[in-house]
Design an enzyme around this catalytic site. Structure first.
Site, mmCIF file in Angstrom:
data_model
loop_
_atom_site.group_PDB
_atom_site.id
_atom_site.type_symbol
_atom_site.label_atom_id
_atom_site.label_comp_id
_atom_site.label_asym_id
_atom_site.label_seq_id
_atom_site.Cartn_x
_atom_site.Cartn_y
_atom_site.Cartn_z
ATOM 1 N N HIS A 83 1.054 -1.040 0.452
ATOM 2 C CA HIS A 83 0.513 -0.107 0.125
ATOM 3 C C HIS A 83 0.832 1.796 -0.542
ATOM 4 O O HIS A 83 0.409 2.301 -0.116
ATOM 5 C CB HIS A 83 -0.739 0.456 0.987
ATOM 6 C CG HIS A 83 -0.752 0.346 2.048
ATOM 7 N ND1 HIS A 83 -0.549 -0.776 3.501
ATOM 8 C CD2 HIS A 83 -0.277 1.648 2.967
ATOM 9 C CE1 HIS A 83 -0.399 0.027 4.611
ATOM 10 N NE2 HIS A 83 0.176 1.109 4.340
ATOM 11 N N ASP A 136 0.403 -7.530 1.529
ATOM 12 C CA ASP A 136 0.739 -5.675 1.350
ATOM 13 C C ASP A 136 1.796 -5.965 1.523
ATOM 14 O O ASP A 136 3.231 -5.715 2.416
ATOM 15 C CB ASP A 136 -0.038 -5.383 2.764
ATOM 16 C CG ASP A 136 0.122 -4.142 2.327
ATOM 17 O OD1 ASP A 136 0.421 -3.563 1.815
ATOM 18 O OD2 ASP A 136 -0.252 -3.210 3.501
ATOM 19 N N GLN A 230 0.245 5.463 12.208
ATOM 20 C CA GLN A 230 0.174 5.879 10.544
ATOM 21 C C GLN A 230 1.862 6.218 10.099
ATOM 22 O O GLN A 230 2.239 7.017 11.587
ATOM 23 C CB GLN A 230 -0.940 6.981 10.152
ATOM 24 C CG GLN A 230 -2.407 7.023 10.793
ATOM 25 C CD GLN A 230 -2.921 5.422 10.732
ATOM 26 O OE1 GLN A 230 -2.043 5.086 9.665
ATOM 27 N NE2 GLN A 230 -3.632 4.761 11.596
ATOM 28 N N GLY A 231 2.054 5.763 8.688
ATOM 29 C CA GLY A 231 3.382 7.056 9.051
ATOM 30 C C GLY A 231 4.427 5.673 8.846
ATOM 31 O O GLY A 231 5.985 5.674 8.385
ATOM 32 N N ASP A 232 4.078 4.150 9.994
ATOM 33 C CA ASP A 232 5.346 3.487 10.160
ATOM 34 C C ASP A 232 5.122 2.353 8.885
ATOM 35 O O ASP A 232 5.618 1.728 8.728
ATOM 36 C CB ASP A 232 5.052 2.593 11.346
ATOM 37 C CG ASP A 232 5.079 3.328 12.819
ATOM 38 O OD1 ASP A 232 5.715 4.218 12.633
ATOM 39 O OD2 ASP A 232 4.182 3.809 13.334
ATOM 40 N N SER A 233 3.852 2.408 8.231
ATOM 41 C CA SER A 233 3.903 0.984 7.661
ATOM 42 C C SER A 233 4.768 0.716 6.541
ATOM 43 O O SER A 233 6.202 1.653 6.033
ATOM 44 C CB SER A 233 2.870 1.376 6.151
ATOM 45 O OG SER A 233 1.379 1.724 6.806
HETATM 46 N N1 ARG Z 1 -1.522 1.943 7.431
HETATM 47 C C1 ARG Z 1 -0.669 2.841 8.863
HETATM 48 C C2 ARG Z 1 0.362 3.736 7.302
HETATM 49 O O1 ARG Z 1 0.406 3.773 5.908
HETATM 50 C C3 ARG Z 1 -0.228 2.279 9.383
HETATM 51 C C4 ARG Z 1 -1.342 1.352 10.108
HETATM 52 C C5 ARG Z 1 -0.484 0.891 11.554
HETATM 53 N N2 ARG Z 1 -1.994 0.851 12.520
HETATM 54 C C6 ARG Z 1 -1.348 -0.227 13.547
HETATM 55 N N3 ARG Z 1 -2.372 0.341 14.379
HETATM 56 N N4 ARG Z 1 -0.503 -0.993 14.039
HETATM 57 O O2 ARG Z 1 0.777 3.779 8.011
#
Ligand code: ARG
Length: 285
Positions: A83, A136, A230-233
């Site tokens: 993603h 993913d 968010q931002g860790d993905s």
């Molecule tokens: N989708 C998020 C990203 O793009 C990562 C989210 C992870 N969330 C969590 N609760 N572990 O950075």
């Protein structure tokens, strides 16, 4: 947040959010003391395989263009989340983002420590399912090799590191509070590998995604607290010194009853044939 934020917002909003113009608001307050969420600052030397994905063109320069994490599995190959390569995140297909880079060997994004290496090409898992979030993962080939031996070992299927209860650490430059406070320096949080049943119960199917035990890994803390955000993905979840997960999705960050969901690295190894040595270790598909 009922959906991973990168899919919940359109491209321009993502730019504004990541640039810090619009703070992200989570649907529920994050557990007290929780920051990653529930985390602590770390030096890049403690996790030298951590890389930041960056495009200053797309995300602005205030945080060196960082918008996702990644992990070096060889000196020229980085794993990240599929993603993170989506046109809804980047505003264009990855091959059209001219300044897509990985930042390696740097703790503070705004320092000039380490290297910035252009991404030569990208391979996004064609089996990535945007409705469940299964599969993913994406593979980036770097234009130049990383310095030093900053490579993580991937845990294959059956590795003891996947056993529920195993202590693990997640790393990233993402939101440190769940309130849009994007970190400037690398952080980490202690979590545990959780039983698939916990995530199956938490995520039976809905707007966030659907937990699929073969392709995903459940991790967090039962009472909330330590989690990715968010931002860790695309960044690493490491247990027993091996890579077991890539940050993928969740509902909110660090909320009790809503663990973090990771791409299961043994499934990446299997899907890419990296476990069998047929195509040379870590060959880009
Ligand atoms: N989708 C998020 C990203 O793009 C990562 C989210 C992870 N969330 C969590 N609760 N572990 O950075």
């Amino acid at each position: 947040m009922r959906r991973p934020f990168v899919r919940a917002l359109n491209g321009s909003l993502v730019l504004a959010v990541v640039a810090g113009v619009i703070p992200l608001v989570s649907a529920a307050p994050v557990a007290a003391g929780s920051v990653v969420v529930g985390g602590f600052p770390v030096d890049i030397s403690e996790g030298p395989w951590n890389v930041a994905l960056s495009s200053r063109d797309r995300f602005g320069g205030t945080r060196a263009g960082q918008y996702c994490g990644g992990v070096a599995v060889s000196r020229t190959v980085v794993l990240t989340a599929a993603h993170c390569m989506g046109a809804d995140v980047l505003g264009a297909p990855p091959n059209r983002v001219r300044d897509l880079k990985v930042i390696a060997g740097r703790t503070d994004l705004l320092s000039d420590q380490g290297q910035e290496i252009p991404v030569r090409d990208t391979w996004v898992n064609p089996g990535y399912d945007t409705s469940t979030n299964a599969g993913d993962f994406a593979v980036l080939r770097l234009a130049e090799p990383l310095a030093g031996s900053s490579v993580v070992t991937m845990a294959s299927a059956g590795d003891a590191a996947y056993e529920p209860g195993t202590a693990a650490v997640v790393y990233g430059w993402g939101d440190a509070t769940g309130g849009g406070d994007y970190a400037r320096s690398l952080r980490a949080a202690h979590v545990h590998v959780l039983a698939d049943a916990l995530c199956e119960r938490a995520y039976p199917g809905g707007d966030d995604g659907t937990y699929a035990s073969g392709a995903m890994l459940c991790a967090g803390e039962a009472e909330g607290g330590g989690d990715a955000c968010q931002g860790d993905s695309g960044g690493p979840l490491v247990a027993q010194g091996k890579l077991v997960g890539l940050v993928s999705w969740g509902s909110g960050c660090g909320r009790p009853g809503s663990p973090g969901v990771y791409t299961r690295v043994s499934d990446v190894v299997r899907a890419l044939g990296w476990g069998r040595g047929l195509r040379g270790p870590h060959a880009v598909p």
